[in-house]
Each structure stands twice: as structure tokens, then as C-alpha cells.
Design a protein around this motif. Structure first.
Motif, PDB file in Angstrom:
ATOM      1  N   UNK A   6       3.644  -6.815  12.533  1.00 48.28           N
ATOM      2  CA  UNK A   6       2.829  -6.154  11.555  1.00 48.28           C
ATOM      3  C   UNK A   6       1.907  -5.076  11.956  1.00 48.28           C
ATOM      4  N   UNK A   7       1.610  -3.925  11.513  1.00 42.71           N
ATOM      5  CA  UNK A   7       0.521  -3.034  11.465  1.00 42.71           C
ATOM      6  C   UNK A   7      -0.438  -3.103  10.504  1.00 42.71           C
ATOM      7  N   UNK A   8      -1.602  -3.502  10.412  1.00 43.33           N
ATOM      8  CA  UNK A   8      -2.540  -3.449   9.488  1.00 43.33           C
ATOM      9  C   UNK A   8      -4.192  -3.030   9.778  1.00 43.33           C
ATOM     10  N   UNK A   9      -4.751  -2.874   8.775  1.00 40.87           N
ATOM     11  CA  UNK A   9      -6.173  -2.628   8.916  1.00 40.87           C
ATOM     12  C   UNK A   9      -7.017  -3.810   8.783  1.00 40.87           C
ATOM     13  N   UNK A  10      -7.873  -4.372   9.710  1.00 37.31           N
ATOM     14  CA  UNK A  10      -8.457  -5.481   9.545  1.00 37.31           C
ATOM     15  C   UNK A  10     -10.076  -5.120   8.947  1.00 37.31           C
ATOM     16  N   UNK A  11     -10.663  -6.259   8.569  1.00 38.51           N
ATOM     17  CA  UNK A  11     -11.909  -6.272   7.637  1.00 38.51           C
ATOM     18  C   UNK A  11     -13.097  -5.131   8.472  1.00 38.51           C
ATOM     19  N   UNK A  12     -12.997  -5.006   9.684  1.00 38.71           N
ATOM     20  CA  UNK A  12     -13.737  -4.030  10.324  1.00 38.71           C
ATOM     21  C   UNK A  12     -13.281  -2.647  10.205  1.00 38.71           C
ATOM     22  N   UNK A  13     -12.088  -2.360   9.840  1.00 39.22           N
ATOM     23  CA  UNK A  13     -11.797  -1.163   9.627  1.00 39.22           C
ATOM     24  C   UNK A  13     -11.025  -0.573  10.649  1.00 39.22           C
ATOM     25  N   UNK A  14     -10.623  -1.436  11.986  1.00 36.56           N
ATOM     26  CA  UNK A  14      -9.763  -1.264  12.946  1.00 36.56           C
ATOM     27  C   UNK A  14      -8.205  -1.481  12.627  1.00 36.56           C
ATOM     28  N   UNK A  15      -7.265  -0.842  13.325  1.00 40.06           N
ATOM     29  CA  UNK A  15      -5.972  -1.134  13.078  1.00 40.06           C
ATOM     30  C   UNK A  15      -5.450  -2.175  14.028  1.00 40.06           C
ATOM     31  N   UNK A  55      -3.615   0.778   4.245  1.00 38.26           N
ATOM     32  CA  UNK A  55      -4.973   0.575   4.771  1.00 38.26           C
ATOM     33  C   UNK A  55      -5.893   0.328   3.612  1.00 38.26           C
ATOM     34  N   UNK A  56      -5.422   0.591   2.375  1.00 37.08           N
ATOM     35  CA  UNK A  56      -6.434   0.539   1.321  1.00 37.08           C
ATOM     36  C   UNK A  56      -5.926  -0.952   0.421  1.00 37.08           C
ATOM     37  N   UNK A  57      -4.814  -1.195   0.465  1.00 40.35           N
ATOM     38  CA  UNK A  57      -4.804  -2.409  -0.317  1.00 40.35           C
ATOM     39  C   UNK A  57      -3.702  -3.331   0.605  1.00 40.35           C
ATOM     40  N   UNK A  58      -3.240  -3.118   1.769  1.00 39.44           N
ATOM     41  CA  UNK A  58      -2.499  -4.122   2.506  1.00 39.44           C
ATOM     42  C   UNK A  58      -0.909  -4.264   2.149  1.00 39.44           C
ATOM     43  N   UNK A  59      -0.541  -3.503   1.285  1.00 38.42           N
ATOM     44  CA  UNK A  59       0.941  -3.444   0.732  1.00 38.42           C
ATOM     45  C   UNK A  59       1.636  -3.059   1.937  1.00 38.42           C
ATOM     46  N   UNK A  60       3.061  -3.333   2.203  1.00 42.01           N
ATOM     47  CA  UNK A  60       4.027  -2.618   3.011  1.00 42.01           C
ATOM     48  C   UNK A  60       4.418  -1.458   2.542  1.00 42.01           C
ATOM     49  N   UNK A  61       4.085  -0.261   3.273  1.00 42.67           N
ATOM     50  CA  UNK A  61       4.480   0.935   3.047  1.00 42.67           C
ATOM     51  C   UNK A  61       5.791   1.308   3.947  1.00 42.67           C
ATOM     52  N   UNK A  62       5.986   0.875   4.900  1.00 37.43           N
ATOM     53  CA  UNK A  62       7.243   1.216   5.827  1.00 37.43           C
ATOM     54  C   UNK A  62       7.486  -0.028   6.624  1.00 37.43           C
ATOM     55  N   UNK A  63       8.736   0.043   6.730  1.00 37.22           N
ATOM     56  CA  UNK A  63       9.485  -1.166   7.297  1.00 37.22           C
ATOM     57  C   UNK A  63      10.534  -0.696   8.272  1.00 37.22           C
ATOM     58  N   UNK A  64      10.716  -1.010   9.676  1.00 34.28           N
ATOM     59  CA  UNK A  64      11.862  -0.567  10.554  1.00 34.28           C
ATOM     60  C   UNK A  64      12.460  -1.715  11.134  1.00 34.28           C
ATOM     61  N   UNK A  65      13.630  -1.913  11.393  1.00 35.22           N
ATOM     62  CA  UNK A  65      14.406  -3.043  12.169  1.00 35.22           C
ATOM     63  C   UNK A  65      15.032  -2.526  13.506  1.00 35.22           C
TER      64      UNK A  65
END
Length: 75
Positions: A6-15, A55-65
């Protein structure tokens, strides 16, 4: 192997690019595209899945297999 990432933005604003169920991120950076590209390479090597979270709400926007798709589906 089939590790999922998973790729996500952490609480410090880093990916972060992190293997699911792992304690630490495999990839960390300020640039979303670079983190996605590096994490995608890891998912491809493991024939797993990659989920990109907003980055704004943590919901999945894309997914690849990359390898665990059923072979009997046409299209």
C-alpha cells in the motif's frame, strides 16, 4: 510470494510504500510518484497487489494486481 503493498501519506505528510502486515515502510519519500513507482516494482517482483490511498482521507483510489489474477477471465 504474493506480497501486497500500500502507498499512503503518513501523519508527517510523507509518502510511504509498505508491505501489508509489516511494521516499517519499504519506501519513504516526499514525492508520491517516486514512492508509487518504487513500491510498484516491489509488488511486481512478488506478484502481489498495489493499493494507492488518497492523501486527504486515506481511501483507496487505485489498485493494481501483478500476477494473482484468475486466468479464466476473458478481457
Amino acid at each position: 510470494m504474493n506480497d501486497n503493498y500500500s502507498v499512503f501519506k503518513d501523519k508527517n505528510g510523507r509518502w510511504n510504500g509498505k508491505k501489508d502486515n509489516s511494521n516499517r515502510a519499504s519506501v519513504v519519500g516526499d514525492n508520491q510518484k517516486e514512492v508509487i513507482d518504487k513500491t510498484r516494482d516491489l509488488a511486481k517482483k512478488s506478484k502481489g497487489e498495489l493499493s494507492i490511498h488518497r492523501g486527504d482521507n486515506g481511501q483507496i483510489r487505485d489498485k493494481w494486481s501483478y500476477g494473482n489474477d484468475p486466468k479464466d477471465i476473458k478481457g
